[in-house]
Design a protein around this motif. Sequence first.
Motif, PDB file in Angstrom:
ATOM      1  N   GLY A   1     -56.652  31.134 -16.248  1.00  0.00           N
ATOM      2  CA  GLY A   1     -57.528  30.422 -17.182  1.00  0.00           C
ATOM      3  C   GLY A   1     -58.564  31.327 -17.810  1.00  0.00           C
ATOM      4  O   GLY A   1     -58.872  31.217 -18.992  1.00  0.00           O
ATOM      5  N   ALA A   2     -59.095  32.247 -17.020  1.00  0.00           N
ATOM      6  CA  ALA A   2     -60.102  33.181 -17.529  1.00  0.00           C
ATOM      7  C   ALA A   2     -59.474  34.239 -18.409  1.00  0.00           C
ATOM      8  O   ALA A   2     -60.004  34.582 -19.467  1.00  0.00           O
ATOM      9  N   ILE A   3     -58.315  34.763 -17.985  1.00  0.00           N
ATOM     10  CA  ILE A   3     -57.683  35.852 -18.723  1.00  0.00           C
ATOM     11  C   ILE A   3     -56.993  35.350 -19.981  1.00  0.00           C
ATOM     12  O   ILE A   3     -57.121  35.940 -21.048  1.00  0.00           O
ATOM     13  N   ALA A   4     -56.283  34.241 -19.880  1.00  0.00           N
ATOM     14  CA  ALA A   4     -55.539  33.741 -21.035  1.00  0.00           C
ATOM     15  C   ALA A   4     -56.379  32.849 -21.939  1.00  0.00           C
ATOM     16  O   ALA A   4     -56.187  32.847 -23.147  1.00  0.00           O
TER      17      ALA A   4
ATOM     18  N   VAL B   1     -47.301  29.408 -18.060  1.00  0.00           N
ATOM     19  CA  VAL B   1     -46.289  30.395 -18.422  1.00  0.00           C
ATOM     20  C   VAL B   1     -46.776  31.792 -18.066  1.00  0.00           C
ATOM     21  O   VAL B   1     -46.026  32.598 -17.519  1.00  0.00           O
ATOM     22  N   LEU B   2     -48.042  32.092 -18.338  1.00  0.00           N
ATOM     23  CA  LEU B   2     -48.608  33.402 -17.991  1.00  0.00           C
ATOM     24  C   LEU B   2     -48.548  33.623 -16.491  1.00  0.00           C
ATOM     25  O   LEU B   2     -48.137  34.681 -16.032  1.00  0.00           O
ATOM     26  N   ALA B   3     -48.937  32.629 -15.731  1.00  0.00           N
ATOM     27  CA  ALA B   3     -48.945  32.774 -14.275  1.00  0.00           C
ATOM     28  C   ALA B   3     -47.543  33.020 -13.734  1.00  0.00           C
ATOM     29  O   ALA B   3     -47.328  33.912 -12.908  1.00  0.00           O
ATOM     30  N   VAL B   4     -46.582  32.263 -14.197  1.00  0.00           N
ATOM     31  CA  VAL B   4     -45.202  32.435 -13.741  1.00  0.00           C
ATOM     32  C   VAL B   4     -44.667  33.787 -14.180  1.00  0.00           C
ATOM     33  O   VAL B   4     -44.018  34.490 -13.405  1.00  0.00           O
ATOM     34  N   ALA B   5     -44.958  34.183 -15.399  1.00  0.00           N
ATOM     35  CA  ALA B   5     -44.469  35.467 -15.914  1.00  0.00           C
ATOM     36  C   ALA B   5     -45.048  36.630 -15.121  1.00  0.00           C
ATOM     37  O   ALA B   5     -44.351  37.595 -14.824  1.00  0.00           O
TER      38      ALA B   5
ATOM     39  N   PHE C   1     -56.303  47.953 -10.974  1.00  0.00           N
ATOM     40  CA  PHE C   1     -56.501  47.641 -12.389  1.00  0.00           C
ATOM     41  C   PHE C   1     -55.838  48.649 -13.321  1.00  0.00           C
ATOM     42  O   PHE C   1     -55.196  48.270 -14.294  1.00  0.00           O
ATOM     43  N   CYS C   2     -56.009  49.932 -13.039  1.00  0.00           N
ATOM     44  CA  CYS C   2     -55.445  50.938 -13.938  1.00  0.00           C
ATOM     45  C   CYS C   2     -53.920  50.881 -13.930  1.00  0.00           C
ATOM     46  O   CYS C   2     -53.289  51.009 -14.981  1.00  0.00           O
ATOM     47  N   GLN C   3     -53.343  50.676 -12.758  1.00  0.00           N
ATOM     48  CA  GLN C   3     -51.883  50.571 -12.702  1.00  0.00           C
ATOM     49  C   GLN C   3     -51.405  49.343 -13.471  1.00  0.00           C
ATOM     50  O   GLN C   3     -50.429  49.409 -14.212  1.00  0.00           O
ATOM     51  N   PHE C   4     -52.084  48.218 -13.310  1.00  0.00           N
ATOM     52  CA  PHE C   4     -51.708  47.015 -14.048  1.00  0.00           C
ATOM     53  C   PHE C   4     -51.857  47.245 -15.551  1.00  0.00           C
ATOM     54  O   PHE C   4     -51.030  46.810 -16.344  1.00  0.00           O
TER      55      PHE C   4
ATOM     56  N   TYR D   1     -52.079  41.694 -20.936  1.00  0.00           N
ATOM     57  CA  TYR D   1     -53.028  40.709 -20.413  1.00  0.00           C
ATOM     58  C   TYR D   1     -54.294  41.390 -19.907  1.00  0.00           C
ATOM     59  O   TYR D   1     -55.392  40.915 -20.122  1.00  0.00           O
ATOM     60  N   VAL D   2     -54.115  42.507 -19.233  1.00  0.00           N
ATOM     61  CA  VAL D   2     -55.238  43.219 -18.631  1.00  0.00           C
ATOM     62  C   VAL D   2     -56.134  43.845 -19.690  1.00  0.00           C
ATOM     63  O   VAL D   2     -57.344  43.906 -19.528  1.00  0.00           O
TER      64      VAL D   2
END
Length: 95
Positions: A39-42, A8-12, A62-65, A74-75
């Motif tokens: 997998g690492a982030i979630a 779900v995270l990947a699709v979102a 990264f900063c923009q995300f 998530y970031v």
Amino acid sequence: MRKLAVLVLAVAMVAACGGGVVGVAGASCNAGQLTVCAGAIAGGARPTAACCSSLRAQQGCFCQFAKDPRYGRYVNTPNARKAVSSCGIALPTCH
């Protein structure tokens, strides 16, 4: 259940940005490239070589995300910071 959350995270992440492409000062920011890190982030899993490669490719974004409400949640997590650090990437100071 965890695999479903990662999927779900990947699709979102990809869908939230109409494909995930965002331009930044000549860089090609593509949040969709970070789905390999789901997998690492979630889930806190150790980042794969593919994940680290994608993180390096998107490092300038990264900063923009982080500032984007679609990705910031998530970031800006301990797991995301741990994944970046595990890949030997310095965390930027965002303004």
